[in-house]
Design an enzyme around this catalytic site. Sequence first.
Site, PDB file in Angstrom:
ATOM      1  N   HIS A  25       0.835  -1.203   0.000  1.00  0.00           N
ATOM      2  CA  HIS A  25       0.000   0.000   0.000  1.00  0.00           C
ATOM      3  C   HIS A  25       0.865   1.247   0.000  1.00  0.00           C
ATOM      4  O   HIS A  25       2.065   1.192   0.281  1.00  0.00           O
ATOM      5  CB  HIS A  25      -0.913   0.033   1.242  1.00  0.00           C
ATOM      6  CG  HIS A  25      -0.165   0.190   2.534  1.00  0.00           C
ATOM      7  ND1 HIS A  25       0.597  -0.819   3.084  1.00  0.00           N
ATOM      8  CD2 HIS A  25      -0.038   1.253   3.377  1.00  0.00           C
ATOM      9  CE1 HIS A  25       1.148  -0.409   4.211  1.00  0.00           C
ATOM     10  NE2 HIS A  25       0.789   0.860   4.416  1.00  0.00           N
TER      11      HIS A  25
ATOM     12  N   ARG B 298       5.599   6.157  14.200  1.00  0.00           N
ATOM     13  CA  ARG B 298       5.455   6.701  12.836  1.00  0.00           C
ATOM     14  C   ARG B 298       4.997   8.151  12.895  1.00  0.00           C
ATOM     15  O   ARG B 298       4.031   8.472  13.596  1.00  0.00           O
ATOM     16  CB  ARG B 298       4.434   5.872  12.045  1.00  0.00           C
ATOM     17  CG  ARG B 298       4.289   6.341  10.610  1.00  0.00           C
ATOM     18  CD  ARG B 298       3.387   5.418   9.809  1.00  0.00           C
ATOM     19  NE  ARG B 298       2.169   6.104   9.427  1.00  0.00           N
ATOM     20  CZ  ARG B 298       1.209   5.580   8.663  1.00  0.00           C
ATOM     21  NH1 ARG B 298       1.329   4.332   8.223  1.00  0.00           N
ATOM     22  NH2 ARG B 298       0.135   6.268   8.355  1.00  0.00           N
TER      23      ARG B 298
HETATM   24  C1  SIN Z   1       3.138   1.216   7.911  1.00  0.00           C
HETATM   25  O1  SIN Z   1       2.538   0.843   6.920  1.00  0.00           O
HETATM   26  O2  SIN Z   1       3.157   2.381   8.280  1.00  0.00           O
HETATM   27  C2  SIN Z   1       3.882   0.195   8.763  1.00  0.00           C
HETATM   28  C3  SIN Z   1       5.198  -0.139   8.175  1.00  0.00           C
HETATM   29  C4  SIN Z   1       6.000  -1.028   9.089  1.00  0.00           C
HETATM   30  O3  SIN Z   1       5.609  -1.253  10.237  1.00  0.00           O
HETATM   31  O4  SIN Z   1       7.055  -1.491   8.654  1.00  0.00           O
END
Ligand code: SIN
Length: 297
Positions: free
Chosen positions: A102, A277
């Site tokens: 995604h 994040r």
């Molecule tokens: C995300 O799609 O933000 C998660 C990516 C990850 O945990 O590596």
Amino acid sequence: MTYRKIDVSPIAGALGAEIGGVDLAQPLDDETFAEVRRAFDENLIIFFRDQTITPEQHLAFAGRFGEFDIHPFVAGLPDHPEVMPVIKEADDQGTNFGGLWHSDVTFYERPPLGSMLYALDAPAYGGDTMFANQYLAYDTLSDGLKDMLDGMTVVHSATRVYGNTDTAIAKYGPGAKSMQVRTGDDANATVEHPAVRLIPETGRKALFVNGTYAIRFSGWTEAESKPLLDYLCDHAVRPEFTCRFRWRAGSIAFWDNRCAQHNALNDYHGQRREMHRVTIVGERPMSIRDGSRAAAA
Ligand code: SIN
């Protein structure tokens, strides 16, 4: 052009480079930051190793790239809603967050420029993240398909992931135990984006469809759209367009969400993984037609 202030080491032929020579706990001077930004534009994903940063320092560095986004369906830290914990506990045998190809939240009118992920706790093995270069995905299509897609738009929605359906979170979302995620009817809203977008900084065209949020082509039914969307989504992540990043505590990845897809691998059951994040707001995707008009004006 070479780099004077930072070291840039590509990790794969398609995309991704590790950046050395910076301590992200300290503010970067303007020249160093300009080189980091150039490395981001040139490599689509930049990685840093052995960093120790607080949420405030994470926000200070990420904030050099733009405004912060707050995810509408996933809770952030109580003191810092712009910092979203991405967690899978050792005893959570369910799906993981982001565990399918995604681009982030393309159901927004202005999908993010990118997301910056900082590893606090990484499994001893597994839990890598894969990335795929969507410039290459576009460049390798036939001229006939490129011409058709250049003029098409795609309907995106969060409905499959965050809608009030039985399958939504169970199938696509994280285990309820590890993160605070909500579903809602607001996830059914739709937005249209060009199937191919022009990235202003590079002047290159990127394929902009992903199997998580792209629902159908505008003016086409879902059934009509499915074969072509399936073809494009498979093509977009061909192995030779990808890189794979092995996490350690203290690693950081910052991806260009406009021209790269990603997929968090879910192969570490029994081990804990915790990331922070921070997501940076992007521009409205520019279609090829809009880009030509802007160039002619
Ligand atoms: C995300 O799609 O933000 C998660 C990516 C990850 O945990 O590596």
